[in-house]
Design a protein around this motif. Structure first.
Motif, mmCIF file in Angstrom:
data_model
loop_
_atom_site.group_PDB
_atom_site.id
_atom_site.type_symbol
_atom_site.label_atom_id
_atom_site.label_comp_id
_atom_site.label_asym_id
_atom_site.label_seq_id
_atom_site.Cartn_x
_atom_site.Cartn_y
_atom_site.Cartn_z
ATOM 1 N N GLU A 35 0.866 -1.180 0.000
ATOM 2 C CA GLU A 35 0.000 0.000 0.000
ATOM 3 C C GLU A 35 0.901 1.228 0.000
ATOM 4 N N TYR A 36 0.377 2.315 -0.491
ATOM 5 C CA TYR A 36 1.210 3.500 -0.665
ATOM 6 C C TYR A 36 0.764 4.597 0.291
ATOM 7 N N VAL A 37 1.761 5.204 0.953
ATOM 8 C CA VAL A 37 1.484 6.252 1.931
ATOM 9 C C VAL A 37 2.177 7.522 1.477
ATOM 10 N N ARG A 38 1.457 8.620 1.485
ATOM 11 C CA ARG A 38 2.027 9.895 1.038
ATOM 12 C C ARG A 38 2.254 10.872 2.189
ATOM 13 N N ASP A 39 1.496 10.706 3.278
ATOM 14 C CA ASP A 39 1.584 11.697 4.358
ATOM 15 C C ASP A 39 2.622 11.310 5.391
ATOM 16 N N GLY A 40 3.303 12.320 5.911
ATOM 17 C CA GLY A 40 4.264 12.076 6.975
ATOM 18 C C GLY A 40 4.547 13.341 7.749
ATOM 19 N N VAL A 41 5.275 13.174 8.862
ATOM 20 C CA VAL A 41 5.680 14.318 9.688
ATOM 21 C C VAL A 41 7.192 14.249 9.873
ATOM 22 N N VAL A 42 7.861 15.363 9.641
ATOM 23 C CA VAL A 42 9.316 15.420 9.802
ATOM 24 C C VAL A 42 9.681 15.296 11.275
ATOM 25 N N GLU A 43 10.598 14.365 11.583
ATOM 26 C CA GLU A 43 11.071 14.230 12.972
ATOM 27 C C GLU A 43 12.436 14.878 13.176
ATOM 28 N N GLU A 44 13.388 14.590 12.282
ATOM 29 C CA GLU A 44 14.705 15.238 12.358
ATOM 30 C C GLU A 44 15.171 15.564 10.942
ATOM 31 N N VAL A 45 16.010 16.585 10.868
ATOM 32 C CA VAL A 45 16.615 16.971 9.587
ATOM 33 C C VAL A 45 18.096 17.219 9.821
ATOM 34 N N THR A 46 18.916 16.771 8.884
ATOM 35 C CA THR A 46 20.337 17.118 8.951
ATOM 36 C C THR A 46 20.798 17.551 7.568
ATOM 37 N N THR A 47 21.775 18.445 7.551
ATOM 38 C CA THR A 47 22.375 18.858 6.287
ATOM 39 C C THR A 47 23.703 18.137 6.130
ATOM 40 N N VAL A 48 23.765 17.227 5.179
ATOM 41 C CA VAL A 48 25.022 16.538 4.891
ATOM 42 C C VAL A 48 25.859 17.474 4.038
ATOM 43 N N GLN A 49 27.033 17.832 4.547
ATOM 44 C CA GLN A 49 27.837 18.822 3.836
ATOM 45 C C GLN A 49 28.519 18.252 2.602
ATOM 46 N N ARG A 50 29.085 17.072 2.779
ATOM 47 C CA ARG A 50 29.698 16.416 1.618
ATOM 48 C C ARG A 50 29.853 14.931 1.895
ATOM 49 N N VAL A 65 11.276 10.829 8.557
ATOM 50 C CA VAL A 65 9.856 11.174 8.444
ATOM 51 C C VAL A 65 9.029 10.038 9.045
ATOM 52 N N ARG A 66 8.132 10.407 9.975
ATOM 53 C CA ARG A 66 7.252 9.417 10.600
ATOM 54 C C ARG A 66 5.951 9.339 9.821
ATOM 55 N N LEU A 67 5.566 8.102 9.503
ATOM 56 C CA LEU A 67 4.315 7.880 8.773
ATOM 57 C C LEU A 67 3.149 7.770 9.771
ATOM 58 N N PRO A 68 1.928 7.905 9.319
ATOM 59 C CA PRO A 68 0.771 7.839 10.230
ATOM 60 C C PRO A 68 0.735 6.540 11.032
ATOM 61 N N VAL A 87 4.500 16.711 5.716
ATOM 62 C CA VAL A 87 5.068 16.625 4.371
ATOM 63 C C VAL A 87 4.307 15.610 3.527
ATOM 64 N N THR A 88 4.501 15.735 2.221
ATOM 65 C CA THR A 88 3.987 14.761 1.261
ATOM 66 C C THR A 88 5.183 14.032 0.670
ATOM 67 N N LEU A 89 5.086 12.711 0.648
ATOM 68 C CA LEU A 89 6.202 11.891 0.170
ATOM 69 C C LEU A 89 5.942 11.427 -1.252
ATOM 70 N N THR A 90 6.974 11.559 -2.078
ATOM 71 C CA THR A 90 6.908 11.006 -3.433
ATOM 72 C C THR A 90 8.198 10.265 -3.690
ATOM 73 N N ARG A 91 8.134 9.375 -4.650
ATOM 74 C CA ARG A 91 9.318 8.600 -4.996
ATOM 75 C C ARG A 91 9.706 8.940 -6.425
ATOM 76 N N ASP A 92 10.845 9.615 -6.566
ATOM 77 C CA ASP A 92 11.345 9.980 -7.892
ATOM 78 C C ASP A 92 12.457 9.008 -8.241
ATOM 79 N N GLY A 93 12.194 8.124 -9.179
ATOM 80 C CA GLY A 93 13.190 7.096 -9.456
ATOM 81 C C GLY A 93 13.385 6.294 -8.193
ATOM 82 N N GLY A 94 14.620 6.206 -7.715
ATOM 83 C CA GLY A 94 14.863 5.442 -6.482
ATOM 84 C C GLY A 94 14.780 6.280 -5.229
ATOM 85 N N ALA A 95 14.656 7.608 -5.363
ATOM 86 C CA ALA A 95 14.819 8.468 -4.183
ATOM 87 C C ALA A 95 13.480 8.915 -3.614
#
Lengths: 99, 376
Positions: A35-50, A65-68, A87-95
């Motif tokens: 089944e496909y889930v699009r809704d989620g809530v951001v729990e943590e974010v990090t910026t990967v520098q390199r 991202v936590r799903l319902p 947030v809304t989740l989508t899958r572009d290619g593999g990402a």
């Protein structure tokens, strides 16, 4: 662009997982429904520098991202968002992408 | 366990792979040094266990052939940071059961940045399918978010992780084998180039080239023995926040089997791929008596009130890939034998060694811990 995160739901006990499992950790069942889930809530974010081995910085935003249903997935953010953001989740290619 | 650790060695870690010195060269050095330490000849070795991320396309059998070892017991361990303790357990059981009489356990890697990046992109199926396509940048991003969760849950500040990195660097000053020995200040820690917030350069173990080895025989006289050893694999199915490691699952059995508790441990070598994981393991294993991690950092870690990661740990000694899972074992054995020149803990008798690793999706799925003792 797909419908969202592909959750695997156990046909025996209805527990749902991401990524897919072979056998259900709850009941041992091996029959799954997607089944496909699009809704989620951001729990943590990090910026990967390199990335290791990268010659130039290419900052990117990676989030948990936590799903319902309580499952947590790792996704790329298109733009900075605070923990708690819907947030809304989508899958572009593999990402998996959250926006 | 009725087995003795009779040899221990680390093939010197180098910050950068050198021409003509690949993983095999470091592994061979570690075997030679450990056998010399044990006073055994290669012909007496009849068991080998190895863990390495860069053996491919070879396997353990190919390495045995190249090392000139003729064996009746052979194992390739793929549990990453938990592989060292895991291999030690298997080796002890093998000599107890009589399946082997002299086992070398071995781990090492000599990979350049490109090799490490390639390994991280294809670490397992979940990574290749769901993390690499994000450009996740390796496990740093996952442990950055785990560290954020720990900061929130436990009231920790970035400077607390800094205190841990600084304390381990202070221990490293006494370890000639550590790749980074210069004192680290809080200012340097806080101003270090960011890696993935809140992690900066000094929160991530520097990748080095190297290898570690131990030699295990049936129990003989005084010497280093394994009093207890337990593992935990996939304890929570990756369904939690990762702040409670597999060590929480194995701790009661470990201390019961050891007939000892955290307060009895003279030296602790706690797997330190990231400072947050050191704190999580110490907490899970019962070292943080009142559960107050900020106080524990302030009163125990920062002043080095207890001997934790006396080699400098991976954060200062460096992480040679899979050797990271054996580094703490070699340090513990040297401490128990009173051979940890420059950083010796007086009358060290009981040591704890932990392993942690193998990120299945969001955090490590493998944990292993051993209590080693100097039996007289």
């Amino acid at each position: 662009v797909s419908a969202g995160v592909e959750l695997s739901r156990c046909a025996s006990c209805a527990a749902a997982f991401f990524p897919a499992r072979l056998l259900c950790p709850r009941c041992g069942g091996g029959q799954w429904q997607s089944e496909y889930v699009r809704d989620g809530v951001v729990e943590e974010v990090t910026t990967v520098q390199r990335a290791i081995g990268a010659t130039a910085p290419e900052p990117r935003l990676i989030a948990t991202v936590r799903l319902p249903g309580g499952q947590r997935v790792i996704a790329r953010l298109e733009r900075p968002l605070a923990p708690g953001s819907d947030v809304t989740l989508t899958r572009d290619g593999g990402a998996l992408s959250a926006r | 366990m009725r087995a003795s650790i009779v040899g221990a060695a680390e093939a010197t870690y180098t910050r950068h792979p050198q021409a003509g010195r690949d993983t095999n060269a470091f592994l061979a050095d570690a075997v030679t040094l450990a056998l010399r330490d044990a006073g055994l000849a290669a012909a007496q070795v009849d068991g080998l266990a190895v863990s390495s991320f860069s053996l491919a396309p070879d396997h353990a059998i190919d390495l045995a052939w190249r090392l000139g070892l003729s064996l009746r017991w052979l194992l390739e361990d793929t549990n990453g940071g938990a592989s060292g303790v895991d291999m030690l357990g298997h080796a002890c059981r093998a000599v107890e059961a009589g399946d082997a009489s002299a086992v070398v356990i071995l781990a090492g890697d000599a990979q350049d940045a490109a090799g490490v990046a390639a390994r991280q992109a294809t670490f397992n199926r979940a990574t290749a399918e769901h993390l690499a396509p994000l450009g996740y940048g390796g496990p740093n991003s996952l442990f950055a978010m785990l560290t954020q969760r720990q900061m929130r849950a436990c009231g920790l500040e970035r400077s607390d992780y800094g205190a841990l990195a600084i304390a381990q660097r202070a221990w490293a000053a006494g370890n000639p084998g550590a790749a980074y020995r210069e004192p680290l200040t809080l200012d340097e820690y806080m101003r270090a180039p960011p890696v993935a917030d809140p992690l900066g350069r000094y929160d991530c173990p520097p990748q080095v080239a190297g290898a570690d080895a131990l030699v295990i025989t049936p129990q003989r006289g005084p010497g280093v023995r394994v009093r207890a050893l337990l593992r935990s694999f996939n304890h929570d199915h990756q369904e939690s926040d990762g702040l409670r490691t597999g060590h929480a699952a194995l701790a009661p059995g470990l201390w019961n089997s050891a007939g000892a508790g955290p307060a009895d441990i003279d030296v602790a070598c706690v797997y330190d791929d990231y400072p947050a994981i050191v704190l999580a393991q110490l907490s899970d294993l019962g070292f943080v008596v009142d559960g107050e991690l900020p106080r524990f950092v302030r009163e125990v870690i920062a002043p080095r009130a207890r001997a934790i990661n006396t080699s400098g740990g991976l954060l200062s000694a460096g992480q040679a890939g899979a050797a990271g899972g054996m580094h703490g074992l070699v340090e513990a054995v040297q401490q128990l034998r009173q051979r940890a020149t420059g950083r010796q803990v007086a009358s060290a008798r009981l040591a704890l060694v932990t392993g942690y690793g193998m990120v299945a999706y969001r955090y490590g799925a493998a944990a292993a811990a051993a209590v080693l003792e100097m039996a007289r």
